[in-house]
Write a protein that holds these residues in place. Structure first.
Motif, short mmCIF file in Angstrom:
data_model
loop_
_atom_site.label_atom_id
_atom_site.label_comp_id
_atom_site.label_asym_id
_atom_site.label_seq_id
_atom_site.Cartn_x
_atom_site.Cartn_y
_atom_site.Cartn_z
N THR A 279 0.82 -1.21 0.00
CA THR A 279 0.00 0.00 0.00
C THR A 279 0.85 1.26 0.00
O THR A 279 0.57 2.23 -0.71
CB THR A 279 -0.93 0.01 1.23
N HIS A 280 1.91 1.26 0.81
CA HIS A 280 2.78 2.43 0.93
C HIS A 280 4.18 2.12 0.42
O HIS A 280 5.18 2.49 1.02
CB HIS A 280 2.84 2.89 2.39
N ARG A 281 4.24 1.46 -0.74
CA ARG A 281 5.52 1.00 -1.28
C ARG A 281 6.49 2.15 -1.54
O ARG A 281 7.68 2.06 -1.23
CB ARG A 281 5.29 0.22 -2.56
N GLU A 282 6.00 3.26 -2.11
CA GLU A 282 6.89 4.38 -2.42
C GLU A 282 7.47 4.99 -1.14
O GLU A 282 8.63 5.37 -1.11
CB GLU A 282 6.15 5.44 -3.24
N ILE A 352 15.86 17.05 0.58
CA ILE A 352 16.79 17.20 -0.55
C ILE A 352 17.98 18.05 -0.15
O ILE A 352 19.15 17.69 -0.42
CB ILE A 352 16.07 17.82 -1.75
N MET A 353 17.72 19.18 0.50
CA MET A 353 18.79 20.10 0.86
C MET A 353 19.77 19.49 1.86
O MET A 353 20.98 19.50 1.64
CB MET A 353 18.21 21.39 1.43
N THR A 354 19.26 18.93 2.94
CA THR A 354 20.15 18.44 4.01
C THR A 354 20.96 17.22 3.56
O THR A 354 22.15 17.11 3.86
CB THR A 354 19.36 18.11 5.28
N SER A 458 22.24 9.76 -3.26
CA SER A 458 21.20 8.87 -3.79
C SER A 458 19.90 9.05 -3.00
O SER A 458 18.80 9.08 -3.57
CB SER A 458 21.66 7.42 -3.72
N ALA A 459 20.02 9.17 -1.67
CA ALA A 459 18.84 9.37 -0.84
C ALA A 459 18.16 10.70 -1.16
O ALA A 459 16.93 10.80 -1.17
CB ALA A 459 19.23 9.32 0.63
N ALA A 460 18.95 11.74 -1.45
CA ALA A 460 18.40 13.05 -1.81
C ALA A 460 17.58 12.94 -3.10
O ALA A 460 16.50 13.54 -3.21
CB ALA A 460 19.52 14.07 -1.96
N VAL A 461 18.08 12.20 -4.08
CA VAL A 461 17.36 12.03 -5.34
C VAL A 461 16.05 11.28 -5.13
O VAL A 461 15.00 11.66 -5.66
CB VAL A 461 18.25 11.28 -6.36
N ILE A 462 16.09 10.22 -4.32
CA ILE A 462 14.87 9.44 -4.06
C ILE A 462 13.85 10.29 -3.30
O ILE A 462 12.64 10.22 -3.58
CB ILE A 462 15.23 8.16 -3.27
N ALA A 463 14.31 11.11 -2.35
CA ALA A 463 13.40 12.00 -1.64
C ALA A 463 12.75 13.00 -2.60
O ALA A 463 11.56 13.31 -2.50
CB ALA A 463 14.15 12.74 -0.54
N TRP A 464 13.53 13.51 -3.54
CA TRP A 464 13.02 14.45 -4.54
C TRP A 464 11.92 13.80 -5.39
O TRP A 464 10.89 14.42 -5.71
CB TRP A 464 14.17 14.91 -5.43
N LEU A 465 12.08 12.53 -5.70
CA LEU A 465 11.13 11.84 -6.57
C LEU A 465 9.89 11.34 -5.83
O LEU A 465 8.78 11.36 -6.38
CB LEU A 465 11.82 10.66 -7.26
#
Length: 487
Positions: A279-282, A352-354, A458-465
């Protein structure tokens, strides 16, 4: 004012019409919330104390006649602590959703207290690692029970800043550990093989005080209402509101909304898995990325900081604590100053910033270290700047995971992502980087730092998406409760 309609019997399937979530979120930020934060948030002070003590006493453990650890042995004990935190978090997180928040934050605190005192009596690598494992289990369990309780008691409009500030208090414990190590590791005052043992008694004594402080903290009314304990939940919220009235706060009854819930005694594991992974995969992808990146970023670097100072710069064991103090100050100020922006600017922009800024600064600092362009003093200043942003990033990972999933699975979700992230990024990281330090090659250590940079970016990019916009929203709106009854 509307009252919950339900019997006190914890039977599955009873429909409850409750105003409790709305009444909790309409509260102003008051003395009650300060006391909750003080009694529960002190968990992070304990964790900061533990991490700093072991980091600061690394040299003493190597010099101890009873232990005589190598750098790799120190890395193994750090990994044992984190492995305990992983498994303890999973086990206690599951129990927290089944048995309630309050029961578990006493059980986990007791586990920590006994294990950390036992560590002071260690006689070899195996005993030290075993006691550190159970100390970590207590702390891992604390994260789940305490995070879920705080999330469910603090009003939505203050949730971001409060959560980040509490997680940032880890560094008050770090400062306490650094100061304690300066005194206790001074061989002129205390015998060298006794000083490191006494350091662990600091945590044991502090946890006994916390135990008493928590006696008045109520069970989460949100947890009680979903488990069919409406009368207990109503009494708790009534007592909280009465406290605010006595303090002359105005509570606007016009802001109250009713929620219909179907009570349950527990949530089956298959439903937990479906909620988190389907249900909350993303949100699960975001949580995994954030927790893994920050776990490696923090644990690999901070656990081995003392080894870098002693191995590459020759800093004496009893002096290392002084270099940890400014490091701790930057880490504490980051979430405290940047935390409010998570409520004002929003979760996604700040994630994204941090994450991106701290990742880039890590690479720059690692390069300066590898090129031998920084002294131990300037390296410390560089780490202060890096972790001003990195600490806010790390704290925001816990905020994101704890508010992204339904109440019925919240504690287990926190423990799951803490466990997976720490297992991948935290358990492996300290032992890996300690091994790189043992090679004596600055370039090898730089490679370890670059891995942290890649994970953070990589985590920043995933958070952005994929990160959700949860700022200012009630928990029930951010993630629909599994027990919500259809109209």
């Amino acid at each position: 004012m509307q009252k919950p309609v339900a019997s006190e019997k914890a039977e599955s399937g009873t429909i409850v019409e409750t105003t409790i979530p709305s009444r909790l979120d309409r509260l102003p930020f008051g003395r009650f919330h300060v006391l909750v934060i003080a009694a529960l948030g002190i968990t992070w002070i304990l964790d900061g104390l533990e991490v700093t003590l072991v980091g600061a006493i690394a040299g003493a453990l190597k010099e101890s006649p009873a232990l005589r650890f190598t750098n790799t042995d120190v890395g193994i004990t750090n990994s044992a602590y984190l492995a305990g935190a992983v498994l303890g978090g999973l086990f206690f997180g599951w129990l927290t959703d089944r048995l309630g928040r309050k029961k578990l934050f006493f059980i986990t605190l007791t586990t920590y207290m006994i294990a950390t005192i036992a560590t002071s009596f260690s006689w070899n690598l195996l005993s030290f690692s075993l006691f550190r494992f159970f100390t970590g289990a207590g702390i891992g369990g604390e994260y789940t029970a305490v995070n879920s309780t705080i999330q469910e008691l603090v009003p939505a409009r203050y949730r971001g800043w409060t959560d980040l500030s509490i997680n940032g208090s880890f560094w008050l414990g770090a400062a306490l550990g650094a100061l304690g190590s300066v005194v206790l590791l001074n061989s002129a005052l205390i015998p060298s093989d006794m000083g490191w043992r006494l350091t662990f008694l600091i945590g044991g004594g502090l946890s006994a005080f916390i135990f008493l402080l928590r006696l008045w903290i109520p069970e989460s009314p949100r947890w009680l209402i979903t488990h069919g304990l409406a009368e207990k939940a109503e009494k708790i919220i009534g007592d909280i509101e009465a406290r605010f009235h006595r303090e002359n706060h105005f509570l606007n009854d016009g802001e109250i909304k009713t929620t219909r819930l179907k009570t349950r005694t527990h949530t089956p594991l298959w439903e937990v898995a479906t909620s988190i992974l389907k249900t909350h995969r993303e949100r699960a992808i975001v949580g995994f990325a954030l927790m893994t990146a920050q776990a490696y970023f923090y644990n690999a670097i901070f656990f081995t900081y003392a080894l870098v100072l002693s191995s590459f710069y020759g800093v004496r064991t009893d002096k290392i604590g002084w270099y940890l103090l400014p490091f701790a100050a930057g880490n504490f100020l980051g979430p405290l100053i940047l935390g409010r922006l998570f409520d004002i600017w929003g979760r996604r922009p700040m994630l994204i910033m941090t994450y991106s800024v701290s990742g880039v600064l890590l690479a720059v600092t690692g390069y300066l270290f590898a090129a031998n362009l920084v002294s131990y003093s300037t390296l410390t200043i560089a780490w202060v700047i890096v972790f001003f942003f990195g600490s806010a990033a790390s704290s925001s990972a816990y905020l994101t995971v704890s508010e992204s999933f339904p109440l019925e699975v919240r504690a287990f979700a926190i423990s799951l992502f803490y466990a997976v992230g720490t297992g991948v990024g935290g358990v492996i990281g300290p032992a890996f980087l300690a091994h790189l330090i043992d090679t004596g090659s600055r370039d090898s250590v730089f490679i370890g730092y670059l891995i942290g940079t890649v994970l953070m970016l990589s985590a920043a990019v995933i958070a952005w998406l994929k990160a959700a916009a949860a700022e200012g929203k009630p928990l029930e709106q951010v993630a629909r409760p599994l027990s919500l009854a259809d109209e």
